[in-house]
Design an enzyme around this catalytic site. Structure first.
Site, short mmCIF file in Angstrom:
data_model
loop_
_atom_site.label_atom_id
_atom_site.label_comp_id
_atom_site.label_asym_id
_atom_site.label_seq_id
_atom_site.Cartn_x
_atom_site.Cartn_y
_atom_site.Cartn_z
CG HIS A 1 -7.33 -5.98 -1.12
ND1 HIS A 1 -6.41 -5.28 -1.85
CD2 HIS A 1 -7.86 -5.08 -0.25
CE1 HIS A 1 -6.36 -4.03 -1.44
NE2 HIS A 1 -7.24 -3.87 -0.46
CG ASP B 1 -4.68 -14.39 -6.52
OD1 ASP B 1 -4.99 -13.65 -5.58
OD2 ASP B 1 -3.50 -14.66 -6.83
C1 G6P Z 1 -3.22 -11.02 0.66
C2 G6P Z 1 -4.34 -10.38 1.45
C3 G6P Z 1 -3.82 -9.26 2.35
C4 G6P Z 1 -2.66 -9.77 3.19
C5 G6P Z 1 -1.58 -10.39 2.31
C6 G6P Z 1 -0.42 -10.96 3.11
O1 G6P Z 1 -2.72 -10.14 -0.29
O2 G6P Z 1 -5.35 -9.91 0.58
O3 G6P Z 1 -4.84 -8.77 3.18
O4 G6P Z 1 -2.13 -8.73 3.97
O5 G6P Z 1 -2.15 -11.42 1.54
O6 G6P Z 1 -0.87 -11.84 4.10
P1 G6P Z 1 -0.63 -11.59 5.65
O7 G6P Z 1 -1.47 -12.59 6.34
O8 G6P Z 1 0.85 -11.79 5.84
O9 G6P Z 1 -1.02 -10.18 5.96
#
Ligand code: G6P
Length: 467
Positions: A159, A366
């Site tokens: 992602h 991003d």
């Molecule tokens: C981004 C990453 C995700 C992640 C999200 C929230 O979108 O690509 O993999 O889950 O941020 O971050 P966190 O560390 O809270 O999961």
């Protein structure tokens, strides 16, 4: 019927706002809602002995979940340490922020292996399952599944961005990471740039051979491709229409006293460019007396990864600059910058976006940025707002119709904000129609379907080859 098993570190929690969960949770949830899917991941809890906990199963919005806890130590080394103090900054081109240690590295491998064990335990008895692993926290999970003799189709989608070779090679043991990725049948990226960087990294590492978009490793052929993640456009529009009628939206509207609204919605993360965005807004107020006493910028920034020091220091910096802007420009009945760390449900957020004149999405780097796409879907076609988008977001490679800015150039952003606020209705409509065409053509369902189809084809070719 074939089972689709999705694996990611974060799964959406029913009682959490989408703002702090990021694009992965929103995007994958939308993609899974039409499939008979099982989603596995961390339940967000920390326990003393995680091995004792069998996955907890439940259903949410028609999707089956199987989640499990981590130990404090796993969380510290795997999640805080290697995932968010090594991989996240490096993959966002912030090599200056990388804090590598062997202990974190080992913790990451250990937890990836544990994820693999949990997944192997959920494969149905008839074995008919496709496994789809997500994001940088789980790069090695496919490799461990293969060591457990799981021969099902296993795909991986990243992602976040892929850095170029000169940045990527900073990662100690980057060759091993490439080797582990070669366990997958299909690897997907957000943009053509990310795919190009990945293939270059594979070649330069000397680990595998690249032929077109195929990686060849030890007689295995790994198919790679670009699959830009998107949103469910109709659902987003409906949410925005409903959200606009909510009492929160009405109170927001009243509080603006007829002035235009600029909105930003981001996790509080240094990759999002919030500091420079605040500076650009300050510059706008300095440059344009007509905006004085009139424009409001609402920045919603739910806290994220609070255990990582860089996030705590960013929070302090943002509080300082927000206080500075308001101290400098506010009057007794007008506060230009409303900066909040509260998260809201998606309906409220979309309702707010629909009311705004400008959507400010200016990350320094991003993977995609789904807020940009949600902003477009939320607009009223008869009176749409303007999307001011960073040219460093993956979404900029797709979103023809946005105003593109360089998020490092504060003065340019201030000028573009001014131009966006003054844009004629005719131009706003024309740009929005172009944007809407893009998000309607490649929506979230197409994303999920095209990835799984490519993955199943690639695995079928492997079986036909007798690999
Ligand atoms: C981004 C990453 C995700 C992640 C999200 C929230 O979108 O690509 O993999 O889950 O941020 O971050 P966190 O560390 O809270 O999961």
């Amino acid at each position: 019927m074939k089972q689709l098993i999705v694996v990611s570190n974060r799964v959406p929690s029913p009682d959490k706002d989408s703002g702090s969960q990021g694009g992965l949770a929103v995007g994958v949830m939308n993609a899974l809602s039409r499939t008979r899917g099982l989603w596995m991941g961390w339940n967000g809890q920390l326990v003393d002995d995680a091995e004792q906990h069998a996955p907890e199963s439940y259903e949410n919005e028609g999707v089956q979940f199987a989640t499990f806890p981590l130990t404090e130590q796993e969380h510290e080394l795997f999640y805080v340490g290697y995932s968010n103090e090594v991989l996240w900054p490096l993959f966002h081109y912030r090599s200056d922020m990388v804090e590598y240690s062997r202990e974190k590295d080992a913790g990451y491998q250990y937890v990836n292996e544990r994820f693999a064990r949990q997944v192997a335990g959920q494969i149905p008895e008839d074995g008919d399952a496709t496994i789809w692993v997500h994001d940088y926290q789980l790069l090695s999970t496919g490799h461990y599944l293969r060591t457990m003799n799981v021969e099902n189709p296993i795909g991986f989608f990243l992602h976040i961005p892929v850095p170029p070779w000169e940045v990527f090679r900073i990662l100690p043991h980057h060759e091993r990471m490439i080797e582990h990725l070669c366990a997958y049948d299909t690897i997907g990226f957000q943009t053509a740039t990310d795919l190009r960087h990945f293939l270059e990294n594979v070649e330069r590492s000397g680990v595998a051979i690249v032929e077109g978009n195929t990686v060849i490793y030890d007689h295995r052929r790994i198919n790679t491709g670009v699959f830009p993640i998107s949103i469910d456009v109709d659902t987003a529009r409906e949410m925005a229409e409903k959200g606009e009628q909510s009492s929160r939206s009405k109170r927001l509207k009243d509080s603006l006293q007829g002035g235009p609204l600029i909105i930003g919605v981001d996790r509080l993360d240094y990759s999002k460019g919030l500091y420079k965005r605040f500076q650009a807004f300050e510059q706008l107020l300095e440059n344009t007396h007509t905006r004085y006493g009139n424009v409001t910028y609402l920045q919603i920034a739910p806290l994220s990864r609070t255990g990582v020091e860089r996030y705590a220091s960013l929070r302090r910096e943002l509080e300082r600059v927000a206080g500075h802007v308001n101290g400098r420009f506010s009057t007794y009945d007008w506060m230009p910058l409303r900066y909040l760390n509260t998260g809201y449900d998606r309906e409220t957020l979309m309702g707010f976006m629909r009311q705004s004149r400008v959507g400010l999405v200016t990350p320094l780097r991003d993977g995609m940025n789904l807020v940009a796409k949600e902003y477009v879907a939320a607009q009223d076609p008869e009176d749409p707002g303007v999307l001011l988008l960073s040219n460093m977001a993956g979404a900029a490679e797709e979103l023809d119709g946005a105003m593109l800015c360089n998020p490092f150039d504060v003065e340019e952003m201030a000028d573009m904000l001014d131009a966006a606020l003054s844009m004629s209705l005719e131009e706003r409509k024309e740009r929005w129609q172009r944007l809407h065409r893009v998000i309607s053509t490649n929506d979230i369902h197409r994303w999920g379907e095209s990835f799984v189809t490519a993955l199943d084809q690639s695995a079928a070719a492997r079986h036909a080859d007798g690999q």
